[in-house]
Enzyme design. Structure first.
Site, mmCIF file in Angstrom:
data_model
loop_
_atom_site.group_PDB
_atom_site.id
_atom_site.type_symbol
_atom_site.label_atom_id
_atom_site.label_comp_id
_atom_site.label_asym_id
_atom_site.label_seq_id
_atom_site.Cartn_x
_atom_site.Cartn_y
_atom_site.Cartn_z
ATOM 1 C CD GLN A 11 2.417 0.077 -9.331
ATOM 2 O OE1 GLN A 11 2.827 1.115 -8.838
ATOM 3 N NE2 GLN A 11 3.166 -0.657 -10.137
ATOM 4 C CB SER A 91 0.721 1.385 -2.684
ATOM 5 O OG SER A 91 1.749 1.995 -3.432
ATOM 6 C CG LEU A 92 -1.922 3.664 -7.983
ATOM 7 C CD1 LEU A 92 -3.384 3.361 -8.245
ATOM 8 C CD2 LEU A 92 -1.678 5.173 -8.000
ATOM 9 N NE ARG A 116 2.049 7.431 -5.774
ATOM 10 C CZ ARG A 116 2.026 6.118 -5.667
ATOM 11 N NH1 ARG A 116 1.821 5.384 -6.762
ATOM 12 N NH2 ARG A 116 2.219 5.522 -4.498
ATOM 13 C CG HIS A 199 5.844 2.048 -0.946
ATOM 14 N ND1 HIS A 199 5.235 3.277 -0.820
ATOM 15 C CD2 HIS A 199 5.029 1.288 -1.711
ATOM 16 C CE1 HIS A 199 4.079 3.248 -1.479
ATOM 17 N NE2 HIS A 199 3.942 2.059 -2.041
ATOM 18 C CD GLN A 248 1.476 6.175 -0.943
ATOM 19 O OE1 GLN A 248 1.811 6.522 -2.081
ATOM 20 N NE2 GLN A 248 0.296 5.650 -0.666
#
Length: 309
Positions: A11, A91-92, A116, A199, A248
């Site tokens: 993202q 991340s993603l 998610r 996060h 995560q």
């Protein structure tokens, strides 16, 4: 041949027009159709036409970035690009990395990413959370700024590169931390176009729910190393991969250490960003300027890369 790592953005890289001159490529169209079918949204049309506000919604951004990163990777493979020796994602971006490593097929991965995104969006009321990039402070200084904020939860969550760290938490606390960071010497403090405080500890409820969801998916052992954000580890079995993916959500993205790990542990001499924009390219060059960095973001850069293999 140099050992190559491929990394995938998450993202923050999304924008209208992100598919550039690859929008009509038959490989990309097929991949977008697969992901769109699983989540019930025409992601290719959104990427081409917008509106921008839709692209910035977590429940759209995550499957959109999955489809885009996977499509760019698949196109470079069709053009003759080789498989990397090791992969990671921001991340993603860890999810297209798992696809490349053969952990899940794309339809199942699209469903998992949609879950998610939904759990993350549901964890905090719309507008209640925020994320901001802080430029010019190191980790300890910014962590001290966050600890001193009394208006709510705010934490350092993305250690992107030296001098660039992202904070996340409750909106009022993030805004207070931005002011305090500037007073402490930060060069800039910028709100990011995301709809959840990813996060941060505000994601712990989502992390627990996601662990339950992950148990329903038949993950395969990876066919090449995947360096995970949460613990900088490479997990060889499905059970430990599930644990890392659940952790995560509520753990910082340790990107600086990830790139150092690729260089020092794997002997990587080339890092290739596969996906729209050049966000990771800029970060990675600051972390490890002594090695080669490339970005595969359009047809020209993909063809140039394939020719060097």
């Amino acid at each position: 041949m140099s050992r190559t790592a491929m990394v995938f953005p998450g993202q923050g890289s999304q924008k209208v027009g992100m598919l550039a001159d690859l929008a009509d490529d038959h490989v990309l169209v097929q991949i977008f159709e697969t992901v769109s079918r699983e989540i019930g949204r025409d992601l290719r049309r959104l990427a081409i036409e917008g509106p921008p506000a839709d692209l910035d919604s977590t429940t759209v951004t995550q499957p959109l970035m999955l489809a885009t990163d996977v499509a760019f990777y698949a196109i470079q493979r069709v053009q003759g690009g080789a498989k990397p020796g090791v992969v990671a994602g921001h991340s993603l971006g860890e999810y297209p990395a798992l696809y490349v490593a053969g952990v899940l097929e794309l339809p199942a991965l699209a469903r998992l990413v949609a879950v998610r995104a939904r759990l993350m969006q549901e964890a905090v009321a719309p507008g209640a959370g925020a994320m901001a990039a802080i430029l010019g402070l190191d980790g300890p200084a910014l962590e001290a700024v966050c600890r001193n904020v009394t208006s709510g939860v705010v934490e350092a969550v993305n250690y992107n590169c030296p001098g660039q760290i992202v904070i996340a938490g409750e909106r009022a606390a993030v805004e207070a931390a931005m002011v305090a960071a500037r007073a402490a010497g930060a060069k800039r403090a910028l709100l990011l176009p995301v709809s959840v405080p990813a996060h941060s500890s505000l994601m712990k409820k989502a992390s627990r729910a996601y662990a339950h969801e992950l148990a329903q998916y038949d993950l395969k052992p990876p066919v090449l190393p995947v360096v995970h954000n949460a613990d900088l580890a490479e997990h060889p079995d499905p059970a430990s991969i599930r644990e890392a993916l659940a952790a995560q959500l509520a753990s910082p993205v340790r990107w600086t250490e990830t790139i150092e790990h690729l260089r020092d542990r794997h002997g990587v001499s080339r890092i290739v960003e596969c996906g729209p924009g050049r966000i990771l390219l800029g970060l990675d060059r600051r972390i490890a300027p002594e090695i080669e960095h490339r970005s595969l973001e359009n047809r020209e850069t993909i063809l140039q890369y394939a020719e060097t293999r």
